[in-house]
Design a protein around this motif. Sequence first.
Motif, PDB file in Angstrom:
ATOM      1  N   ARG A 271      31.835 -18.069  44.051  1.00 43.43           N
ATOM      2  CA  ARG A 271      33.227 -18.519  44.096  1.00 43.43           C
ATOM      3  C   ARG A 271      33.642 -19.161  42.762  1.00 43.43           C
ATOM      4  O   ARG A 271      34.724 -18.899  42.249  1.00 43.43           O
ATOM      5  CB  ARG A 271      33.423 -19.507  45.261  1.00 43.43           C
ATOM      6  CG  ARG A 271      34.837 -20.015  45.314  1.00 43.43           C
ATOM      7  CD  ARG A 271      35.143 -20.782  46.577  1.00 43.43           C
ATOM      8  NE  ARG A 271      36.415 -21.493  46.386  1.00 43.43           N
ATOM      9  CZ  ARG A 271      37.001 -22.216  47.317  1.00 43.43           C
ATOM     10  NH1 ARG A 271      36.457 -22.351  48.502  1.00 43.43           N
ATOM     11  NH2 ARG A 271      38.152 -22.818  47.071  1.00 43.43           N
ATOM     12  N   GLY A 272      32.747 -19.959  42.196  1.00 43.17           N
ATOM     13  CA  GLY A 272      33.033 -20.616  40.917  1.00 43.17           C
ATOM     14  C   GLY A 272      33.277 -19.603  39.805  1.00 43.17           C
ATOM     15  O   GLY A 272      34.238 -19.736  39.037  1.00 43.17           O
ATOM     16  N   GLU A 273      32.413 -18.603  39.722  1.00 44.33           N
ATOM     17  CA  GLU A 273      32.564 -17.566  38.684  1.00 44.33           C
ATOM     18  C   GLU A 273      33.865 -16.786  38.887  1.00 44.33           C
ATOM     19  O   GLU A 273      34.578 -16.486  37.928  1.00 44.33           O
ATOM     20  CB  GLU A 273      31.392 -16.568  38.759  1.00 44.33           C
ATOM     21  CG  GLU A 273      30.063 -17.097  38.289  1.00 44.33           C
ATOM     22  CD  GLU A 273      28.921 -16.111  38.590  1.00 44.33           C
ATOM     23  OE1 GLU A 273      28.103 -15.871  37.705  1.00 44.33           O
ATOM     24  OE2 GLU A 273      28.861 -15.578  39.723  1.00 44.33           O
ATOM     25  N   PHE A 274      34.151 -16.466  40.154  1.00 42.08           N
ATOM     26  CA  PHE A 274      35.376 -15.714  40.449  1.00 42.08           C
ATOM     27  C   PHE A 274      36.592 -16.514  39.992  1.00 42.08           C
ATOM     28  O   PHE A 274      37.516 -15.971  39.372  1.00 42.08           O
ATOM     29  CB  PHE A 274      35.466 -15.389  41.945  1.00 42.08           C
ATOM     30  CG  PHE A 274      36.689 -14.574  42.314  1.00 42.08           C
ATOM     31  CD1 PHE A 274      36.655 -13.184  42.289  1.00 42.08           C
ATOM     32  CD2 PHE A 274      37.891 -15.204  42.653  1.00 42.08           C
ATOM     33  CE1 PHE A 274      37.787 -12.429  42.602  1.00 42.08           C
ATOM     34  CE2 PHE A 274      39.023 -14.457  42.970  1.00 42.08           C
ATOM     35  CZ  PHE A 274      38.969 -13.071  42.948  1.00 42.08           C
ATOM     36  N   GLU A 275      36.587 -17.809  40.282  1.00 45.32           N
ATOM     37  CA  GLU A 275      37.750 -18.636  39.951  1.00 45.32           C
ATOM     38  C   GLU A 275      37.919 -18.785  38.440  1.00 45.32           C
ATOM     39  O   GLU A 275      39.034 -18.826  37.934  1.00 45.32           O
ATOM     40  CB  GLU A 275      37.645 -19.994  40.657  1.00 45.32           C
ATOM     41  CG  GLU A 275      37.770 -19.807  42.170  1.00 45.32           C
ATOM     42  CD  GLU A 275      37.734 -21.090  42.988  1.00 45.32           C
ATOM     43  OE1 GLU A 275      37.457 -22.166  42.414  1.00 45.32           O
ATOM     44  OE2 GLU A 275      37.983 -21.004  44.206  1.00 45.32           O
ATOM     45  N   LYS A 276      36.782 -18.850  37.708  1.00 45.60           N
ATOM     46  CA  LYS A 276      36.857 -18.946  36.251  1.00 45.60           C
ATOM     47  C   LYS A 276      37.534 -17.710  35.658  1.00 45.60           C
ATOM     48  O   LYS A 276      38.308 -17.785  34.731  1.00 45.60           O
ATOM     49  CB  LYS A 276      35.450 -19.089  35.652  1.00 45.60           C
ATOM     50  CG  LYS A 276      35.198 -20.480  35.054  1.00 45.60           C
ATOM     51  CD  LYS A 276      33.796 -20.572  34.471  1.00 45.60           C
ATOM     52  CE  LYS A 276      32.891 -21.422  35.360  1.00 45.60           C
ATOM     53  NZ  LYS A 276      31.466 -21.242  35.097  1.00 45.60           N
TER      54      LYS A 276
END
Length: 279
Positions: A271-276
């Motif tokens: 989720r963190g990578e997607f949001e970045k």
Amino acid sequence: GAKNKGKNRFEFYSPKSEAVMAEKVKMDQAMRKAVEDDCKEFEVYFQPIMEFINGLPQCCGSEALVRWNSSEYGMVMPDKFISQAEQMRLINAIGEHVLLEAAKACKHWNDFGHPEYKVNVNLSVVQLSQNDFIEKLKNVLEVTSINPRNLTLEVTESLAINDMEWMVKILKAIRELGCRVALDDFGTGYSSLNHIRSMPIDTIKIDKAFVSEMDSDHFSEAFVKTISELADSLDVDVCVEGVEMDKQVDMIGKFSVNLAQGFFFDKPLSRGEFEKKYL
Ligand code: C2E
Ligand code: MG
Ligand code: MG
Ligand code: MG
């Protein structure tokens, strides 16, 4: 060991298979423990789904894909535990967790800059067979307050084949809540054009097997072309899975395909990578 005893001999009992069984029992216990521990080890990854707008691919949302980040086994991929989770009936708890996490994430993206982003969640037939599945789905919609239009549930045909009437009924109930339905892995297993006719679906996801062979196998190319034309005339979206090469993007550009997913665009991301990258 078994090897020294000759090749054409059945071994109903051997130290090796005993070790394999013991290992399986250990992994089953670890999975049960992970579920009892509020499914915290089951992490939801998100692979972008691209929509072609004026021929250009643009992120329009993602598919939620579960991974078991086990303290004992490391990152375990779904192909290594989903069917066992189904047999142990742990898939209901895991699937609910994935559904809730995916809906929460999508609602967040909708509120912070991307009201158009959608999320797709895979459903096991075991989950769908629960008497209270629709109640559970309703509950997820309520607690997350996600726009139901932005939540798509992916089902496969293999599960539909046994009891089509039941399947149609439950898919209709899902759509009555405002959610969408996608037919996953189309073209594999028990695919039938009749399913496209009788199942209430919004999207057909063409299996990656056809996409990877599109340029070398005439049947695969004709299959993608024909299914996308049929879908287009029925006002159903088509998503091709497993796009890895630019020549595949070129080919689908000539067909009535409006959605695509694959490593060419991006891999499943935390989720963190997607949001970045996409928020
Ligand atoms: P699926 O629903 O068809 O998901 C697509 C799979 O293709 C994912 O594998 C994804 O990582 C992979 N993929 C994406 N792009 C490419 C590409 O360009 N090339 C290739 N070779 N593969 C690509 P993943 O994450 O290992 O999941 C495998 C399957 O496990 C899924 O297939 C789905 O059937 C099941 N699954 C995953 N998450 C869940 C879940 O939360 N619940 C249930 N019931 N099943 C799930
Ligand atoms: Mg899927
Ligand atoms: Mg698929
Ligand atoms: Mg699949």
